[in-house]
Design a protein around this motif. Structure first.
Motif, PDB file in Angstrom:
ATOM      1  N   LYS A   1     -14.856   3.998   2.439  1.00 48.14           N
ATOM      2  CA  LYS A   1     -14.013   4.969   1.875  1.00 48.14           C
ATOM      3  C   LYS A   1     -13.285   4.527   0.934  1.00 48.14           C
ATOM      4  O   LYS A   1     -12.669   3.546   1.117  1.00 48.14           O
ATOM      5  N   PRO A   2     -13.504   5.223  -0.491  1.00 49.63           N
ATOM      6  CA  PRO A   2     -12.756   4.514  -1.384  1.00 49.63           C
ATOM      7  C   PRO A   2     -11.158   4.697  -1.369  1.00 49.63           C
ATOM      8  O   PRO A   2     -10.649   5.851  -0.594  1.00 49.63           O
ATOM      9  N   LYS A   3     -10.650   3.815  -1.909  1.00 48.97           N
ATOM     10  CA  LYS A   3      -9.021   3.946  -1.848  1.00 48.97           C
ATOM     11  C   LYS A   3      -8.478   3.741  -0.405  1.00 48.97           C
ATOM     12  O   LYS A   3      -7.188   3.962  -0.376  1.00 48.97           O
TER      13      LYS A   3
ATOM     14  N   LYS B   1      -9.433   0.870   1.730  1.00 49.45           N
ATOM     15  CA  LYS B   1      -9.825  -0.299   2.026  1.00 49.45           C
ATOM     16  C   LYS B   1     -10.617  -0.382   3.598  1.00 49.45           C
ATOM     17  O   LYS B   1     -10.259  -1.117   4.336  1.00 49.45           O
TER      18      LYS B   1
ATOM     19  N   ARG C   1     -14.318  -0.641   4.981  1.00 49.54           N
ATOM     20  CA  ARG C   1     -15.646  -0.881   4.709  1.00 49.54           C
ATOM     21  C   ARG C   1     -16.436  -1.520   5.969  1.00 49.54           C
ATOM     22  O   ARG C   1     -15.767  -2.042   6.812  1.00 49.54           O
TER      23      ARG C   1
END
Length: 130
Positions: free
Chosen positions: A79-81, A83, A85
């Motif tokens: 999920k970008p922005k 943190k 993963r």
């Protein structure tokens, strides 16, 4: 050429005698015989038998050669922005299956040529040492 369309492991395969296929894991020992009776279609010398949904009294017999695990498939979620993963891997359990024969009503339509499977051992020539 004779072939059949069968179902195993939730997938359909077009199989021919004398060839091997990698299918979903079968829970049997290696080198054991397996009979598959989910046959949808058989084609033999231009004559086609189509089942509705299965061809009655049709079987495909084969031998389990070995069990192994397939190549690793990586699943990466991010999920970008945020943190966040996730990284996971998966290896599918697979069975290598050799098709021996295709039969209908107990009559074998096609069978694997067993003369190719027999490995000839070289004969040692006897020599006199006198």
């Amino acid at each position: 050429m004779t072939y059949a369309i069968i179902e195993t492991g939730g997938k359909q395969f077009r199989v021919e005698p004398g060839r091997f296929y990698d299918i979903e894991l079968l829970h049997v020992e290696a080198e054991s015989k397996v009979t598959i009776d989910k046959v949808f279609l058989i084609q033999h010398e231009g004559e086609v038998h189509i089942g509705q949904p299965l061809v009655e009294n049709a079987t495909v017999e084969g031998t389990v050669l070995r069990h192994f695990r397939g190549r690793k498939v990586l699943v990466y979620k991010m999920k970008p922005k945020k943190k966040t993963r996730k990284k996971k891997g998966h290896r599918q359990e697979t069975t290598r299956f050799m098709i021996d024969s295709i039969s209908v009503n107990g009559t074998v339509l096609a069978a694997r040529d067993l003369t190719q499977a027999v490995v000839e051992t070289p004969q040692i020539a006897e020599t006199d040492s006198e």
